[in-house]
Design an enzyme around this catalytic site. Structure first.
Site, mmCIF file in Angstrom:
data_model
loop_
_atom_site.group_PDB
_atom_site.id
_atom_site.type_symbol
_atom_site.label_atom_id
_atom_site.label_comp_id
_atom_site.label_asym_id
_atom_site.label_seq_id
_atom_site.Cartn_x
_atom_site.Cartn_y
_atom_site.Cartn_z
ATOM 1 N N GLU A 20 32.175 -27.213 58.073
ATOM 2 C CA GLU A 20 32.060 -26.366 57.351
ATOM 3 C C GLU A 20 29.816 -26.338 58.140
ATOM 4 O O GLU A 20 29.414 -27.306 58.238
ATOM 5 C CB GLU A 20 31.755 -26.930 56.248
ATOM 6 C CG GLU A 20 30.601 -25.524 54.757
ATOM 7 C CD GLU A 20 30.536 -26.084 53.593
ATOM 8 O OE1 GLU A 20 31.999 -26.406 53.199
ATOM 9 O OE2 GLU A 20 29.724 -26.044 52.621
ATOM 10 N N ARG A 110 32.280 -19.506 42.395
ATOM 11 C CA ARG A 110 30.956 -19.573 41.142
ATOM 12 C C ARG A 110 29.752 -18.922 41.996
ATOM 13 O O ARG A 110 28.803 -18.414 42.101
ATOM 14 C CB ARG A 110 30.864 -19.860 40.270
ATOM 15 C CG ARG A 110 30.595 -18.845 39.757
ATOM 16 C CD ARG A 110 29.501 -19.865 37.970
ATOM 17 N NE ARG A 110 28.917 -20.702 38.140
ATOM 18 C CZ ARG A 110 28.430 -22.257 37.886
ATOM 19 N NH1 ARG A 110 28.832 -22.428 36.029
ATOM 20 N NH2 ARG A 110 27.736 -23.790 38.246
ATOM 21 N N GLY A 111 28.994 -20.612 42.332
ATOM 22 C CA GLY A 111 27.512 -20.657 42.599
ATOM 23 C C GLY A 111 27.337 -21.017 41.889
ATOM 24 O O GLY A 111 27.314 -20.361 40.831
ATOM 25 N N HIS A 151 33.763 -31.406 38.138
ATOM 26 C CA HIS A 151 31.809 -30.600 38.687
ATOM 27 C C HIS A 151 30.716 -30.900 37.249
ATOM 28 O O HIS A 151 31.341 -31.380 36.261
ATOM 29 C CB HIS A 151 32.766 -29.142 37.897
ATOM 30 C CG HIS A 151 31.191 -28.400 38.604
ATOM 31 N ND1 HIS A 151 31.115 -27.563 37.595
ATOM 32 C CD2 HIS A 151 31.003 -27.781 39.777
ATOM 33 C CE1 HIS A 151 29.303 -26.760 37.647
ATOM 34 N NE2 HIS A 151 29.537 -27.120 39.039
HETATM 35 P P1 FAD Z 1 33.931 -22.169 38.719
HETATM 36 O O1 FAD Z 1 35.157 -22.860 39.245
HETATM 37 O O2 FAD Z 1 33.108 -21.241 38.007
HETATM 38 O O3 FAD Z 1 33.355 -23.741 37.634
HETATM 39 C C1 FAD Z 1 32.130 -23.709 37.386
HETATM 40 C C2 FAD Z 1 32.096 -25.025 35.809
HETATM 41 O O4 FAD Z 1 32.525 -23.926 35.523
HETATM 42 C C3 FAD Z 1 32.995 -25.736 36.041
HETATM 43 O O5 FAD Z 1 32.591 -27.269 35.621
HETATM 44 C C4 FAD Z 1 34.192 -25.176 35.718
HETATM 45 O O6 FAD Z 1 34.976 -26.789 34.984
HETATM 46 C C5 FAD Z 1 33.905 -24.174 34.364
HETATM 47 N N1 FAD Z 1 34.886 -23.578 34.620
HETATM 48 C C6 FAD Z 1 36.018 -22.351 35.621
HETATM 49 N N2 FAD Z 1 36.751 -21.182 35.327
HETATM 50 C C7 FAD Z 1 36.334 -21.440 33.857
HETATM 51 C C8 FAD Z 1 36.188 -20.516 32.541
HETATM 52 N N3 FAD Z 1 37.002 -19.656 33.039
HETATM 53 N N4 FAD Z 1 36.141 -20.680 31.708
HETATM 54 C C9 FAD Z 1 35.482 -21.269 31.404
HETATM 55 N N5 FAD Z 1 35.087 -22.460 31.545
HETATM 56 C C10 FAD Z 1 34.726 -22.408 33.500
HETATM 57 N N6 FAD Z 1 28.090 -23.049 46.303
HETATM 58 C C11 FAD Z 1 27.311 -21.982 47.191
HETATM 59 O O7 FAD Z 1 26.322 -20.903 46.186
HETATM 60 N N7 FAD Z 1 27.222 -21.569 48.124
HETATM 61 C C12 FAD Z 1 28.259 -21.917 48.980
HETATM 62 O O8 FAD Z 1 28.644 -21.339 50.031
HETATM 63 C C13 FAD Z 1 29.330 -22.670 48.697
HETATM 64 N N8 FAD Z 1 30.272 -23.788 49.118
HETATM 65 C C14 FAD Z 1 30.900 -24.726 48.380
HETATM 66 C C15 FAD Z 1 31.694 -25.184 48.659
HETATM 67 C C16 FAD Z 1 32.749 -26.149 48.434
HETATM 68 C C17 FAD Z 1 33.965 -26.911 49.144
HETATM 69 C C18 FAD Z 1 32.583 -26.664 47.444
HETATM 70 C C19 FAD Z 1 33.162 -27.785 46.637
HETATM 71 C C20 FAD Z 1 30.861 -26.219 46.473
HETATM 72 C C21 FAD Z 1 30.480 -25.079 46.919
HETATM 73 N N9 FAD Z 1 29.572 -24.500 46.408
HETATM 74 C C22 FAD Z 1 28.871 -23.423 46.878
HETATM 75 C C23 FAD Z 1 29.209 -25.040 45.193
HETATM 76 C C24 FAD Z 1 29.229 -24.307 44.085
HETATM 77 O O9 FAD Z 1 29.367 -22.909 44.559
HETATM 78 C C25 FAD Z 1 29.107 -24.469 42.531
HETATM 79 O O10 FAD Z 1 29.599 -26.021 42.258
HETATM 80 C C26 FAD Z 1 29.381 -24.209 41.641
HETATM 81 O O11 FAD Z 1 28.381 -25.392 40.327
HETATM 82 C C27 FAD Z 1 30.775 -23.937 41.109
HETATM 83 O O12 FAD Z 1 31.208 -23.190 42.031
HETATM 84 P P2 FAD Z 1 32.979 -23.071 41.284
HETATM 85 O O13 FAD Z 1 33.360 -21.610 42.537
HETATM 86 O O14 FAD Z 1 33.578 -24.738 41.685
HETATM 87 O O15 FAD Z 1 33.108 -22.377 40.167
#
Ligand code: FAD
Length: 291
Positions: A20, A110-111, A151
């Site tokens: 990454e 999500r970010g 998370h």
């Molecule tokens: P989600 O899956 O949407 O989860 C976010 C929170 O909401 C969690 O607490 C989850 O339990 C909750 N949740 C999820 N779905 C629902 C639902 N349907 N209803 C209610 N609650 C829900 N960030 C960046 O900005 N850019 C990047 O390039 C980046 N790369 C990453 C790479 C990796 C491998 C990882 C692990 C993280 C990365 N992140 C990046 C960080 C990430 O964007 C953050 O951790 C963000 O806060 C959550 O993203 P997510 O996609 O996990 O969100």
């Protein structure tokens, strides 16, 4: 273990790695990054993933870097694709750009809400919505983020796991985890994902420590446990950056060996745009010594 680890038995090399990187802020830094990655080519990374600012804040530099990694190094690039604060139209346009680059894999996220954005659209609130949308519009191979220790904003581990399942049920093909420093968190996570019926590959994220300040910032931000013994050791050498780097390498090497010994086939390295630690770790891991 021998069935997946012995190179003689298989055409495939294990562990399979992905790297990454983040888009550098200047042209010089980008040239440096290309040089660093060139030295990791011999480990045949399956993909190089490129981070993406939430709300598309660094879109141009991301796209620029993706093109260079494809054309100059011939890497399979896996762009990260965030959705928070982005309009549907914006997502459509970014998807088109990605598809025009013949990208096969993305990491759908999500970010975190960007600080410096004027309008935050609510078209996509969680990553599962993005996965579902992108699956309906493309046949991309879509990965998502998973959190062995939960998370940071999750109500509890179980709820977080249910939300991860939502992403997989929406069509995610694999899960890349947040970094962790205690392997038992990963193994317990694997167990819990299995119990809830998540049956896609879960790829552990490894962050070789390069500085105490960076480690503390990240562990606070992401709420990951740092082993006390490790912290104590790092503090003993706090005025010696070279030793810190080597402690980080040794620690990650042990982590990786334990994962490999437990039949983990894929490893995702958070490179922080530097090759040194990754080289040393992979050179230290038994399988790679013959390369
Ligand atoms: P989600 O899956 O949407 O989860 C976010 C929170 O909401 C969690 O607490 C989850 O339990 C909750 N949740 C999820 N779905 C629902 C639902 N349907 N209803 C209610 N609650 C829900 N960030 C960046 O900005 N850019 C990047 O390039 C980046 N790369 C990453 C790479 C990796 C491998 C990882 C692990 C993280 C990365 N992140 C990046 C960080 C990430 O964007 C953050 O951790 C963000 O806060 C959550 O993203 P997510 O996609 O996990 O969100």
């Amino acid at each position: 273990m021998s069935d997946i680890m012995t190179p003689m038995n298989s055409m495939k090399k294990y562990p399979i790695i992905s790297l990454e990187v983040f888009p550098p802020k200047s042209e010089n830094a980008e040239l440096e990054l290309i040089k660093e990655l060139e030295t990791l080519k011999r480990f045949e990374p399956e993909a190089v993933s490129v981070t993406y600012g939430a709300g598309g804040s660094n879109k141009d530099s991301s796209i620029g870097l993706i093109k260079k990694l494809q054309s100059e190094l011939g890497f399979n690039v896996m762009p990260h694709f965030t959705c928070i604060c982005s309009s549907k139209e914006y997502i459509d346009n970014y998807l088109k750009e990605i598809l025009d680059l013949n990208i096969r894999d993305i990491l759908a996220l999500r970010g975190d809400e960007p600080q410096d954005i004027e309008v935050c659209y609510k078209d996509f609130v969680h990553a599962n919505e993005l996965v579902e949308y992108l699956k309906s519009k493309s046949d991309l191979n879509i990965s998502v983020a998973g959190y062995p220790e939960g998370h940071y904003a999750a109500e509890n581990l179980q709820k977080d796991l249910e939300n991860l399942k939502r992403k997989v049920d929406s069509g995610a093909n694999s899960v890349y985890t947040q970094m962790f420093f205690e392997n038992h968190h990963f193994f317990e996570f694997l167990e819990r994902t299995k119990q809830i019926g998540i049956d896609v590959p879960i790829i552990p994220g490894i962050l070789p420590i390069v500085s105490i300040a960076g480690l503390l910032k990240m562990s606070e931000l992401c709420k990951v446990e740092v082993p006390k013994g490790l912290m104590k050791k790092l503090e003993t050498y706090q005025d010696d950056p070279k030793s810190i780097l080597e402690i980080g390498v040794d620690f990650a090497t042990e982590q990786v060996e334990s994962l490999i010994n437990s039949k983990v086939k894929n490893l995702h390295f958070y490179t922080l745009n530097k090759a040194y630690s990754i080289q040393k770790i992979l050179n230290g891991v038994k399988f790679y010594q013959s390369l």
